[in-house]
Design a protein around this motif. Sequence first.
Motif, short mmCIF file in Angstrom:
data_model
loop_
_atom_site.label_atom_id
_atom_site.label_comp_id
_atom_site.label_asym_id
_atom_site.label_seq_id
_atom_site.Cartn_x
_atom_site.Cartn_y
_atom_site.Cartn_z
N TYR A 41 0.84 -1.21 0.00
CA TYR A 41 0.00 0.00 0.00
C TYR A 41 0.87 1.26 0.00
CZ TYR A 41 -2.30 3.93 2.32
OH TYR A 41 -2.72 5.19 2.66
N GLY A 42 1.85 1.32 0.89
CA GLY A 42 2.73 2.49 0.95
C GLY A 42 3.50 2.69 -0.32
N GLU A 43 3.93 1.59 -0.94
CA GLU A 43 4.67 1.70 -2.20
C GLU A 43 3.78 2.27 -3.30
OE1 GLU A 43 7.82 -1.99 -1.85
OE2 GLU A 43 5.75 -2.45 -2.36
N ARG A 44 2.54 1.83 -3.33
CA ARG A 44 1.61 2.31 -4.36
C ARG A 44 1.32 3.79 -4.20
NH1 ARG A 44 -0.77 2.58 -9.21
NH2 ARG A 44 -3.03 2.51 -9.20
N TRP A 45 0.94 4.20 -2.98
CA TRP A 45 0.49 5.57 -2.80
C TRP A 45 1.64 6.56 -2.67
CZ3 TRP A 45 -4.28 7.69 -3.33
CH2 TRP A 45 -5.26 6.79 -3.73
N ALA A 46 2.82 6.07 -2.35
CA ALA A 46 4.00 6.95 -2.38
C ALA A 46 4.28 7.42 -3.80
CB ALA A 46 5.21 6.23 -1.81
N ARG A 47 4.01 6.56 -4.78
CA ARG A 47 4.24 6.97 -6.18
C ARG A 47 3.36 8.15 -6.55
NH1 ARG A 47 8.14 7.60 -8.66
NH2 ARG A 47 7.22 9.66 -8.88
N HIS A 48 2.10 8.12 -6.11
CA HIS A 48 1.22 9.26 -6.38
C HIS A 48 1.79 10.53 -5.73
CE1 HIS A 48 -1.55 6.50 -8.10
NE2 HIS A 48 -2.11 6.07 -6.97
N TRP A 49 2.22 10.42 -4.48
CA TRP A 49 2.73 11.59 -3.75
C TRP A 49 4.00 12.13 -4.42
CZ3 TRP A 49 0.60 14.63 -0.23
CH2 TRP A 49 1.43 15.54 0.45
N LEU A 50 4.88 11.24 -4.84
CA LEU A 50 6.14 11.67 -5.45
C LEU A 50 5.91 12.35 -6.80
CD1 LEU A 50 8.44 8.64 -4.54
CD2 LEU A 50 8.23 10.84 -3.36
N ASP A 51 4.84 11.99 -7.49
CA ASP A 51 4.46 12.72 -8.71
C ASP A 51 4.17 14.18 -8.38
OD1 ASP A 51 4.61 10.44 -10.23
OD2 ASP A 51 2.50 10.40 -10.79
N VAL A 52 3.38 14.39 -7.35
CA VAL A 52 2.93 15.73 -7.00
C VAL A 52 4.10 16.61 -6.56
CG1 VAL A 52 1.45 17.07 -5.44
CG2 VAL A 52 0.63 14.92 -6.40
N VAL A 53 5.05 16.04 -5.82
CA VAL A 53 6.17 16.86 -5.29
C VAL A 53 7.37 16.86 -6.24
CG1 VAL A 53 5.42 16.35 -2.95
CG2 VAL A 53 7.28 15.00 -3.93
N HIS A 54 7.24 16.30 -7.41
CA HIS A 54 8.26 16.16 -8.47
C HIS A 54 9.61 15.70 -7.94
CE1 HIS A 54 9.14 20.18 -7.13
NE2 HIS A 54 9.47 20.75 -8.26
N TYR A 55 9.55 14.52 -7.29
CA TYR A 55 10.76 13.88 -6.77
C TYR A 55 11.60 13.33 -7.92
CZ TYR A 55 13.57 10.07 -4.82
OH TYR A 55 14.60 9.22 -4.50
N GLY A 56 12.92 13.40 -7.78
CA GLY A 56 13.84 12.79 -8.73
C GLY A 56 15.15 12.45 -8.06
N ASP A 57 15.94 11.60 -8.71
CA ASP A 57 17.24 11.19 -8.17
C ASP A 57 18.41 11.89 -8.85
OD1 ASP A 57 16.64 8.91 -6.20
OD2 ASP A 57 15.46 8.34 -7.95
N THR A 58 18.10 12.89 -9.68
CA THR A 58 19.14 13.75 -10.26
C THR A 58 18.70 15.19 -10.11
OG1 THR A 58 18.16 13.73 -12.48
CG2 THR A 58 19.75 11.99 -11.98
N HIS A 59 19.65 16.12 -10.31
CA HIS A 59 19.36 17.54 -10.10
C HIS A 59 18.51 18.16 -11.20
CE1 HIS A 59 21.81 17.73 -6.62
NE2 HIS A 59 22.98 17.79 -7.21
N GLY A 60 18.65 17.65 -12.42
CA GLY A 60 18.00 18.32 -13.54
C GLY A 60 18.88 19.44 -14.07
N TYR A 61 18.29 20.33 -14.84
CA TYR A 61 19.02 21.43 -15.48
C TYR A 61 20.11 20.88 -16.41
CZ TYR A 61 16.62 24.88 -12.56
OH TYR A 61 15.67 25.67 -11.96
#
Length: 773
Positions: A170-190
Amino acid sequence: VGCHNGMTSSGGLRLDNPDFIARETIILPGRAERSLLYQRLVAAEGEQMPPVGERLSAREIGLIRSWIDGMASRQEAGGGHWAWQSIVRPEVPGGSNPAGNPIDAFIRERLAREGWGSAPEADRRTLIRRVTFDLTGLPPTPERVAAFIADQRPDAWERLVDELLASPHYGERWARHWLDVVHYGDTHGYDKDKPRPQAWPYRDYVIRALNEDKPYARFIEEQLAGDALYPGTRDGYEALGFIAAGPWDFIGHAELPESKVDGKIARHLDRDDMVANTIGTFASVTVHCAQCHNHKFDPIPQADYYALQAVFAALDRAEMKYIVGDGAATRELNQLEGRQREVEERKRVIEREATKVAGEPVVTLNGLIASAVTDAEKEALRARRAALVAASMSAEARAELDGCVKELAEISRRLSEMPKAEVVYAGMIYRGAGQNFVGTGRSGGRPRPIRILARGQVTSPGAEVGPGALSLLQGLPARFEVAADAPESARRVALTRWLTDGRNPLTWRSIVNRVWQYHFGAGLVATPNDFGKNGAKPTHPELLDWLAAEFRDSGGSLKRLHRLIVTSATYRQSSAPGAVQGDPQSRDAGNTLLWRQNRRKLEAEAVRDTILAVSGTLNEAMGGPGWQDFVVERPEHSPHYRYDLADPGDQRTWRRSIYRFIVRSQTQPWMTALDCADPSMRVDRRNESLSPVQALALLNNGFVLAQSGYLAARLEREVAHDRRRQVDRAFRLAFGRDPREEERDRAAEFIGHHGLANFCRALFNLNEFAFVD
């Protein structure tokens, strides 16, 4: 009006146009002290209006103040904008019925007004597949489907729901939704898009917090001010990854000083991301639209936006070290390491200056060191270089260098005696002292001064503002009373209190709307990140407020909210647009009034995870650094992430997609084709597109081809040498049902011509695999 009219709009201000006054929030109804008009009438000498001629008397100013303050009741009577209004728990239609679900009462009452009925309940196989995907992101096993269909207990559905909510998936599923909203990533971007190897503890925090069903207020508190409110706890530190979840401009911070215009812009945009992420995520308001001018649609003046920037004015994004269980030790650790970086930088400056004085001999020695063969030769040459540099120093510089060496030795000793520290990439007081990226740690974490920028230009600073929030809500202070000598965390704590206040309607409406969206495919408000006047209106405003009040007043349990929604008859309706009383299909083809359930396409991660689950290769290990399905080229400068070089047979990549290492600049091609969220953007709702590219990706991708082979091998192991029984087992694994006789015959014939692996590949490409009814 003589100075501020259509012909002579001094300062860009017009007082002869009601639309301009409303749009630019010159007057905030009910808030005279926050209204620009009143503020300029009572300003100090030099800023008071009018600047010349006869001033208004105290009585006249008082009348204007009373007039503005009195607007609140008039606006309230006129309704105002729905999102700014207080939450008032509405009565459940039809009166109190303890045996029924209030959600159904609201939905059916609305349908009754149209003369419409509801779709019948879906069959049990459809229901278990629907709710299992919704709550865990994985398909139910054939055995679980059979057990549920056979379970005749009156509370079988509720038991199933509770079982799924208790699953770690359950936590794995709904964490994905939350991480979409907060635009989580494992690199800096730019531009350079360098890796963030320590971002993952925040992702694991979200999974853990959801599985533990933390009260939503605490979930907010930890992500904004966990270090202050819950010092010493793992969650208090790791949750701060929220503040740093978005992109970060490496060049703008590490290669440009804050004194340069481009450096100022980079840091301004960094705070803008923190503000937009916080208010957009928790309050569903587009406050970032007010950084260049007053908000064009909502009553948000520039001053509110920059007051929110002031909340984060001391923070930077960096790797935070923490010692679980010891807040004091964590503070000492960060102070020591900050001081260590400062002293090391000072030592480098002294040596650099001495090297310039020493001149050509040092250059010669550098060449000799580079060409030396043995370590002993290199060490001897380095010693000669160090002596030459030391001889070039003044007595004062030599003494200062000796002091640096001694202090660094003492710091190293103290650090060696401390408990092992852990690391998370987070919003923090950065104590580093690089050449350009210098945080506020040198000044004890004192927040940077924040000024209103004319047209958002860092070259046009105006009046300084203190920390605060939005002035559009009645009963909540828009500015925070934080002492000048208070730690910077007091500002974040104040914002947290503002967001979690029971009187703040935005926070509670926002989260229940987000949860509703993921269960029905659309929110009660179709624009989950924008509750403002430019967003959508609620389809069921009374239900939205009832849910918000119920969620807020019952402790903020997300699992309880899920249970309330999925146990409703509304959720359990069939998605088939068959015959429903009143023929709503002709007038509400989009199903906005929920006369049936919505058929939904699985997200990219759910498709991938389901393929792994069905093939029997899914590794259910939780947490830790993300797995990588790419090869990195040129990591020393601007990394290139080569997905085409990855091995689809690499078992390290067979974990759930939530644990994937997410690159911002070069997204995973296969996942992107399936509408995976762009991690550089705040994604409140995934696209659901259908395209030839998706069909080709599912048919020909190396991952699908490999997993088709693994599923074929599973079928051979479990049902050897019986083609028709293999077809039955494959259908149960993939769809939770037995094949029809015609399907069984055609599948067996297909296997005979093309092989078992290609049959498995075909299953992965059927609509029934990628959609949930």
